[in-house]
Structures are given as C-alpha cells and as structure tokens.
Design a protein around this motif. Structure first.
Motif, PDB file in Angstrom:
ATOM      1  N   ARG A   1      -2.056  -5.739  -2.168  1.00 34.26           N
ATOM      2  CA  ARG A   1      -1.396  -5.283  -0.929  1.00 34.26           C
ATOM      3  C   ARG A   1      -2.172  -4.130  -0.302  1.00 34.26           C
ATOM      4  O   ARG A   1      -2.323  -4.067   0.914  1.00 34.26           O
ATOM      5  CB  ARG A   1       0.044  -4.852  -1.233  1.00 34.26           C
ATOM      6  N   THR A   2      -2.700  -3.243  -1.135  1.00 35.96           N
ATOM      7  CA  THR A   2      -3.503  -2.133  -0.604  1.00 35.96           C
ATOM      8  C   THR A   2      -4.723  -2.663   0.160  1.00 35.96           C
ATOM      9  O   THR A   2      -5.100  -2.128   1.205  1.00 35.96           O
ATOM     10  CB  THR A   2      -3.974  -1.219  -1.771  1.00 35.96           C
TER      11      THR A   2
ATOM     12  N   THR B   1      -4.864  -5.265   1.842  1.00 34.17           N
ATOM     13  CA  THR B   1      -4.499  -5.890   3.125  1.00 34.17           C
ATOM     14  C   THR B   1      -4.325  -4.853   4.240  1.00 34.17           C
ATOM     15  O   THR B   1      -4.320  -5.228   5.416  1.00 34.17           O
ATOM     16  CB  THR B   1      -3.170  -6.682   3.033  1.00 34.17           C
TER      17      THR B   1
ATOM     18  N   GLN C   1      -4.109  -5.502   8.575  1.00 35.24           N
ATOM     19  CA  GLN C   1      -2.790  -5.765   9.155  1.00 35.24           C
ATOM     20  C   GLN C   1      -2.774  -5.833  10.688  1.00 35.24           C
ATOM     21  O   GLN C   1      -2.105  -6.709  11.241  1.00 35.24           O
ATOM     22  CB  GLN C   1      -1.774  -4.782   8.587  1.00 35.24           C
TER      23      GLN C   1
ATOM     24  N   ASP D   1      -1.614 -14.271   7.771  1.00 30.63           N
ATOM     25  CA  ASP D   1      -1.226 -13.595   6.532  1.00 30.63           C
ATOM     26  C   ASP D   1      -2.443 -12.834   5.992  1.00 30.63           C
ATOM     27  O   ASP D   1      -3.419 -13.459   5.563  1.00 30.63           O
ATOM     28  CB  ASP D   1      -0.774 -14.658   5.522  1.00 30.63           C
TER      29      ASP D   1
ATOM     30  N   LEU E   1      -2.928 -11.324   3.282  1.00 34.57           N
ATOM     31  CA  LEU E   1      -3.194 -11.572   1.870  1.00 34.57           C
ATOM     32  C   LEU E   1      -4.071 -12.821   1.690  1.00 34.57           C
ATOM     33  O   LEU E   1      -4.905 -12.887   0.776  1.00 34.57           O
ATOM     34  CB  LEU E   1      -1.871 -11.731   1.107  1.00 34.57           C
TER      35      LEU E   1
END
Lengths: 341, 341
Positions: B263-264, B266, B270, B279, B281
């Motif tokens: 997640r970091t 991504t 964003q 997405d 990810l």
C-alpha cells in the motif's frame, strides 16, 4: 488439409526458449568460457587475460537477406542463424582473437513458424561448430516481437594475452595478403538475384549460392596472423577495394594489388560469370560478405597458412591520398554502403 | 515552405557515424575500461577480474515503444536511446555488477531523420551519465537499415572480483526487499494510452509518464546489494509478481509480500489512479519497466541504502509450488509476456 505450422505467437517466451536452448547445446556441453549461462539477468564469461574483445552486428530481413530470392530460393532459418554467427565471428577473427561466447537477440513477427526459429538456432550452433569457433558458445539472449525478422549477435573474444591487430598498422614495404574466399558470396548473390533456379545450377554454382547464404570466414587465420606478426588486419565485408581503402586510410598508405593474383581469384567465379554475363573481377574487387581477411605482414615474415599474397603496401607519394591501386593505377570498383543509394 | 529534414538515406554510414560519435563522448573522454573504441572490426574492453558480465536486449518500435502514443505524446530519439541504455544497464545491475561498456546496433528506416538519430545518441549518453554508470561508455556499434526502428544494446560489466547474485539463492527466513520505483512506469504507460494529453498533466503525473519513457533503474543498488550479502536478485522488468515468481521458482521458495508495504508503494500512484479510475495496486504488482531490483537478504543483514523490505522468504509447504503470496494468499496479478496474447 495441410496443418498450419505452430507460430511463435502460440508459445510463451519461456516455452520458446525451452525449444531453442537444447539446439544451442547449452548446459553441460557449453564452452568452458561461459561461467554462467542463460537463465539469469546476464551471463558471466571468462576473460582470461583481463580483456574482452566485443563486436555487435544485426541481420534484417529484406536488407541482409531476402526471405525469398528472385531465383526462387527461400532463405532458411538455418541460413539466417549461420550467417548471423559467421559475420560476427569474423569481426572477432579480424582482430586476431578467438570467440569465447555470443549473446543473441531475435526479433520476430508473430506469425513466424516455431520450426523456422528452431532451424535458426541449429544454423547458429552449426556455424559456431563447423567454422572452428570451438571455444565459443551462446551465453544468453533475448526474444521479442517485431514487424520484421531481425537477428542481432554480440560476440566476445579473447586475444590470449596478445595485442589486437588494428587497421592502422600497415607500413610501406609490407606484403598484402588475404585469407578465405573473395567474390564467391557476391557471385552467389548474383545467382540468387538471377532467373536461374537453384535446381538448374551445377554443384560449383550451387556452392557459390550457398556461400552467400552461409559464408565461411577463415576463423583459424585471424589468431594465426596475429601470432605471425601481422601489422594490420580487417575482415572483408563490404568488398576488397572498399575495405582495403579503409585499411589504407587508417594506416596512411597505398595498397597496390597484383593483377595476376586478382585474375587467379576470379578462376572459381568464371562459370558463374559466364552464365550471367558478368565480370568476375568486379566480384573479387567489389564483393563483400565472404568475410575473408585482408592483412599486411612485414616483407620478411612467412605468410601463415591460409594467407595468399595479393600485393604490397607502398608509401603515399607527395600529395597522394591513401587508397587502393591495381598495378599502380587507382582502383575504381566499389563495394557496398548500407546508406547511400 | 518548411524544410524537409535530412534523412539517414542521404548520408553514408561513415557520415552518420561522424555525427553520432561526438554525442557518445567517445575519444579522449571515454571510460578507462574501453581499451580500444570504435573504428576497428571490434572493440577491446578491460575485464579486470578475468570475467565479464554480458547481456543483450532489443527495443522495437510499436512493441517496446510507440512513436506516437494515444494521448498524443511523440516518443523522442532521446527517449529511445535512454530507455535502451537504462534497460540494459539494469540487467548488469541485477547481477550485482557495474557496467564497463556497451555496443549498440541501430536499425532504421531510410526516412529516419538524422536529428532523431542524433537525439537517440544523446539519450543513450545521458542515461549512462545520469543513472550513475560512470565507468561505462559506448565501445562500438553497428548501423543498418530496416523497415522499422530497432535498437539493440549489449552491455558488459564487472563484478570486481565478487560473485554474481543469481535468482536461485533465496532461502527461507530471508528478507525480501526492493530498490527503485515500482509501478510508476506502468502508471506512465496508462497515461500515455489515455485520452489525457501531456499538456494537461500535473507535474506529478507528467513525472510518471516520463518514467515510462525514460526509466531510472537504481544502478548503485545492485553492487551494494552484492557487497551486503544479497542471497538472490533480479531486476523487475515484467512486474513484481511475475518476476518474483521467477525468482521464487529458481530458488524453490515462496515469497510473501507485506500488504502494508505494498500500500505504501501505491501512494505516489494514487493521483494517476484517481484520474484514470485504475487500481494502483495492480500497477505495483503487475507493472514492469521501472527496472527496480528485487532482492533477498539474510534476516540479520541491514538492508543497504536504497532497499526497502517488502516481505519475507518462506519455505514451501508440502506439495506447495514455489511462487508469490500476499499475506499468505496466492498473488494473482500478472505482468507482461512478449509472446502469449
């Protein structure tokens, strides 16, 4: 109904590699120089004297070969693989070095038959073996798609502690010599572009055609020339006069060709010249792609096996340009340039 | 009337080389590793520890880059030169080696503008300099014609006496780490293929697009990882999951990714994901072409500068296949394959 051949589009890169690797005789039997072969991001190759000789060259369809020639001959994958290997091995030979390994990048249209690619791998492998590059093997490569067939080979070699033979070392008084074929690949090209189908050619003529498709550079001659003290060397890929001019300019000398020796070189070309109404001397002087060697040796050196004297190196006269002469007259036959039309 | 640009068809190979060589900073300023540069049949490069690392890779128009993208961006020669250099330097980096030299084969249609080719040479040279491959220079090359643009680079490197870091050395208990960008080039690709013109993009988004055109592999990280005791390493060119699976299979292990760390990764993606409804990810897991490094280190080793831990190496369970998991579940995002559609 004939089966449609399996194409490269139907296989993953990994599946295609699985079919190619065994044909390159990789694995246990690869050369001792390849310390780490395919399968990682890069290969590791021995460079025993702390240096590596390196060259790169690309063959593109419709530029370096036609898939189908005017006389009906279809270029095989084997031909393309052989030629790609031979041409690159020749560049290493021309430095007086022996090839240790090659890496191969193959670009193919999606509809390329898988067996054509397998055939290419066979040709590459056969050229390495049959031309005498016994210490060389394929260390790695890259497969990708493109709109046309293209094969790039980068080849590494070793000088075994010796000095590379450059184009720039020829000196007045040296003997000028060649090794390998001269004009045969050019005669073969003329046959391929003629109206004479392969089946109609005598074995002698067929051999010329074969030498265009699968040239035979004299790979033992380069290191021998270096050991024998060659002062300058290069491979003849664009024609004797054109490449000779490059060597002459790099060395600042005049190369004078012996017309009698040139006539001797035309002998194996005469049947093809007669059939096509061509001048065999033009093939000898302007034809490349045999990848013979052009080298100069001090006059007191005995030419190593494979070399034949074809002239001498002379000092330039006052205001005279470096270049190639035939019996003292400027040679005007030219070879091939990839760009200028 | 606008002047038509000078094309490669209007120059001889020698004339074109004369325009390219100075841009590759050849001559006096070339790297000490290149013992003999362009101008002969082959180059000679130092291999100080008696070995050379070697890799080859080709970029073809409409496959590896589009000359004009959907959003209107036109790929420059500089982009193509940069990308060709970066991608190949990354393969050497991934072995833990430093590049010493490259040889370049360039295939071009006859109507290719000469300034496009000069731009390509500038991009190649800039990538070598700015990415930190300070010991590398262009040792030689080949120019030829073809129906499409194609650039092949073969790159040589040195391990400075060390052992290459292979894909096969990861062991259960190791830390899994990456260096360099992840998913940015993929986000850039999505922007290029979108309807959003370059001029409309914010600087952050424009940077993603730029990283697709001119990727920035972390060239200092590879040798650092080797020196720090990395057990396995490869470059991420086809995507974290796909390349991770290759490393896992070669090592016979399972790589387990930490969802928090993913997640970091991504975060910088964003804004682009929001703009395109994508997405982020999927870009992190499936996007290649950033040429980051994926490496494993013994758990007690402090990760070298540039590396971030993103998971761990685990033993395969009974009957479990080697592969990539995310928090213990099989990752199903896939990268890119050149052949299978």
């Amino acid at each position: 109904m004939p089966q449609t051949p399996l194409t490269v589009a139907e296989l993953s890169e990994a599946e295609l590699l699985t079919r190619i690797f065994p044909r390159l005789e990789l694995g246990a039997s690869h050369s001792a120089a390849v310390l780490l072969g395919p399968g990682d991001d890069a290969a590791v190759v021995a460079a025993p004297d702390g240096r590596t000789v390196v060259s790169i060259d690309t063959q593109v369809q419709d530029q370096d070969f036609r898939l189908r020639w005017n006389n009906g001959y279809r270029t095989t994958g084997y031909d393309v693989g052989w030629k790609a290997a031979a041409q690159n091995l020749s560049d290493i030979n021309a430095m007086g070095a022996a090839a240790t390994s090659m890496v191969v990048s193959l670009t193919m249209p999606a509809d390329t038959p898988v067996d054509w690619v397998e055939d290419l791998a066979d040709g590459l492998s056969a050229a390495i073996g049959k031309l005498g590059a016994g210490s060389c093997s394929v260390a790695g490569g890259d497969l990708g798609r493109g709109g046309e067939l293209s094969v790039t080979v980068a080849v590494l070699g070793t000088l075994s502690g010796g000095q590379p033979v450059l184009r720039s070392g020829a000196a007045a008084g040296d003997t000028l010599a060649i090794a390998g074929n001269a004009g045969r690949a050019a005669a073969g090209l003329a046959l391929l572009e003629s109206q004479h189908p392969v089946e109609s050619l005598s074995p002698d003529l067929r051999q010329l055609l074969d030498l265009q498709c699968r040239p035979e550079p004299p790979l033992e001659a380069g290191p021998l020339a270096r050991i024998s003290g060659a002062t300058a060397m290069m491979d003849i890929s664009d024609g004797l006069v054109r490449d000779g001019t490059r060597l002459a300019i790099a060395s600042g000398v005049v190369l004078d060709l012996d017309p009698g020796m040139l006539r001797t070189l035309t002998v194996p070309l005469q049947p093809a010249a007669a059939l096509l109404g061509a001048d065999p001397l033009a093939w000898v002087l302007g034809g490349g792609e045999d990848h013979g060697l052009l080298a100069t040796f001090p006059a007191d050196v005995q030419l190593p096996p494979g070399f034949t004297g074809i002239g001498s190196v002379q000092a330039r006269g006052t205001h005279e340009a470096a270049g190639v002469k035939i019996a003292g007259r400027p040679a005007d036959s030219v070879g091939w340039d990839h760009f200028a039309d």
